[in-house]
Design a protein around this motif. Sequence first.
Motif, short mmCIF file in Angstrom:
data_model
loop_
_atom_site.label_atom_id
_atom_site.label_comp_id
_atom_site.label_asym_id
_atom_site.label_seq_id
_atom_site.Cartn_x
_atom_site.Cartn_y
_atom_site.Cartn_z
N THR A 241 40.32 -40.47 52.30
CA THR A 241 40.37 -38.92 52.56
C THR A 241 39.09 -38.17 51.34
N GLN A 242 39.45 -38.59 50.21
CA GLN A 242 38.45 -37.90 49.28
C GLN A 242 37.15 -38.25 49.52
N GLU A 243 36.90 -39.68 49.82
CA GLU A 243 35.40 -40.00 49.97
C GLU A 243 34.78 -39.36 51.21
N ASN A 244 35.55 -39.10 52.13
CA ASN A 244 35.22 -38.50 53.49
C ASN A 244 34.88 -37.04 53.23
N ALA A 245 35.91 -36.26 52.34
CA ALA A 245 35.56 -35.02 52.10
C ALA A 245 34.10 -34.72 51.23
N GLU A 246 33.76 -35.72 50.32
CA GLU A 246 32.54 -35.89 49.65
C GLU A 246 31.49 -35.88 50.51
N GLU A 247 31.52 -37.01 51.42
CA GLU A 247 30.43 -37.01 52.22
C GLU A 247 30.07 -35.81 53.20
N PHE A 248 31.32 -35.27 53.64
CA PHE A 248 31.31 -33.99 54.46
C PHE A 248 30.42 -33.05 53.71
N SER A 249 30.88 -32.65 52.46
CA SER A 249 30.03 -31.54 51.80
C SER A 249 28.98 -31.85 51.51
N GLN A 250 28.49 -33.29 51.30
CA GLN A 250 27.08 -33.48 51.26
C GLN A 250 26.38 -33.26 52.55
N SER A 251 26.82 -33.67 53.49
CA SER A 251 26.25 -33.73 54.79
C SER A 251 26.07 -32.01 55.15
N GLN A 252 26.97 -31.20 54.70
CA GLN A 252 26.75 -29.75 54.89
C GLN A 252 25.24 -29.17 54.51
N GLU A 253 25.29 -29.80 53.05
CA GLU A 253 24.13 -29.50 52.31
C GLU A 253 22.93 -29.90 52.72
N SER A 254 22.82 -31.28 53.13
CA SER A 254 21.53 -31.84 53.84
C SER A 254 21.31 -31.12 55.18
N ALA A 255 22.31 -30.74 55.94
CA ALA A 255 22.16 -30.04 57.23
C ALA A 255 21.31 -28.67 56.85
N LYS A 256 21.76 -27.91 55.80
CA LYS A 256 21.24 -26.61 55.59
C LYS A 256 19.56 -26.76 55.34
N VAL A 257 19.40 -27.90 54.37
CA VAL A 257 18.20 -28.16 53.88
C VAL A 257 17.27 -28.55 55.15
N ALA A 258 17.69 -29.58 55.70
CA ALA A 258 16.77 -30.04 57.06
C ALA A 258 16.56 -28.96 57.97
N ALA A 259 17.32 -28.09 58.23
CA ALA A 259 17.24 -26.90 59.16
C ALA A 259 16.23 -26.02 58.66
N LEU A 260 16.41 -25.58 57.29
CA LEU A 260 15.44 -24.58 56.79
C LEU A 260 14.20 -25.16 56.65
N ARG A 261 13.89 -26.56 56.52
CA ARG A 261 12.70 -26.61 56.27
C ARG A 261 11.90 -27.45 57.59
N GLN A 262 12.60 -27.30 58.81
CA GLN A 262 12.39 -27.52 60.20
C GLN A 262 11.86 -26.25 60.61
N LEU A 263 12.23 -25.07 59.81
CA LEU A 263 11.87 -23.70 60.35
C LEU A 263 10.68 -23.31 59.42
N GLY A 264 10.31 -24.01 58.48
CA GLY A 264 9.26 -23.78 57.57
C GLY A 264 9.88 -22.83 56.55
N GLY B 83 35.97 -34.84 57.90
CA GLY B 83 35.47 -35.37 56.91
C GLY B 83 34.18 -36.35 57.43
N GLY B 84 33.79 -37.02 56.48
CA GLY B 84 32.66 -38.01 56.81
C GLY B 84 31.24 -37.25 56.92
N PRO B 85 30.02 -38.02 57.05
CA PRO B 85 28.72 -37.13 56.95
C PRO B 85 28.07 -37.43 58.58
N SER B 86 28.90 -37.36 59.50
CA SER B 86 28.31 -37.72 60.93
C SER B 86 27.99 -36.57 61.68
N ALA B 87 28.44 -35.35 61.19
CA ALA B 87 28.03 -33.93 61.96
C ALA B 87 26.94 -33.40 61.35
#
Length: 362
Positions: free
Chosen positions: A111-134, A252-256
Amino acid sequence: MPRRTATMLASTLVLIALLCAGVFFPVPYSEMSPGPTVNTLGEADGEPVLQISGHQTYPTTGHLNMTTVRVTGADYRMNLVEAVYGWLAHDSVVVPHETLYPNGKTEEQSTQENAEEFSQSQESAKVAALRQLGMPVASRVVVASVQKDSPAEGTLHAGDVIKDVDGTAVKQPQDVAKLVTKHKPGEPVTFTIVPAKEAEAAEKARREPTATQRVTITTKKSDEGDRAIVGIKAGTDHTFPFTIDIKLADVGGPSAGLMFSLGIVDKLTRGDLTGGRFVAGTGTIDDEGKVGPIGGIEMKLVGARDAGARYFLTPADNCAAAASDTPDGLTLIKVGTIKDAVKALEKVRQGATTGLPTCSPN
């Protein structure tokens, strides 16, 4: 007693014994089944999944659903009857227990590992989205974690920004380890940092942090060899030009990652990505927008179809498995990057579905 009657009685007793054994005899397997799907453009538990402030947002329609998988707990012991039923059922998958909980991993650790991966996936999702929009996204190297009883404990803290090591600027997390391991165990190494509290205050004020500190730590020998370590894990943090919050509990997890990033793009773009269609999907995403494979693809397809999805954004590396058992009425769309996904959604929106990149079982 007639021989025939005795034979039937013996067979019945054996059958009863086998059934009892099947019920009470545990087997080393776990079960995966379709979990809930959540529209990243909508609400969960009464509040928007994506909350953006400090920048213009636009109305959206349709669905961009992230998908999940339910798994049995680490302490759950499946019996033989349940395993056989799971193998025969179409809406669940029975896998070796070790697949979900390797090396004796506990449910709490998972559960802890999935929570950490989920948090990191949210961060990367924000970065990828904003860079996609320039849009600009500043990045920095930070202390991601500090090992207990390590030389760095009490001196460095999670969230500290690492500016340089021994006067050499660091640009990537891996730079930190390379510079530390230039030393021999027992030698001192000097970090220039911005303390986590100062970095957080600067981010809230939309300014560059300026209050730096120099700290010196004596290295020690790694338990895995003769290299020098201080006992930290370096990572990347980002400074965003406005606030993006992702509110979704019990996941949890990074898949979203992919679906979060597309939801952000949709909300920040005039018009809408789906044209009102019901699209679901899955996939990890990194800061550069590359989509990675996930586990449990078969269960996610079933969950998406049951929720009403017509299209499913599928990581390229999951395509073969997904195409080998696609639920009726669901069109698989192969994606390798966020750009691929945006282009595919444009075709969906325009109804030009004959040109979609699809998955094949080979």
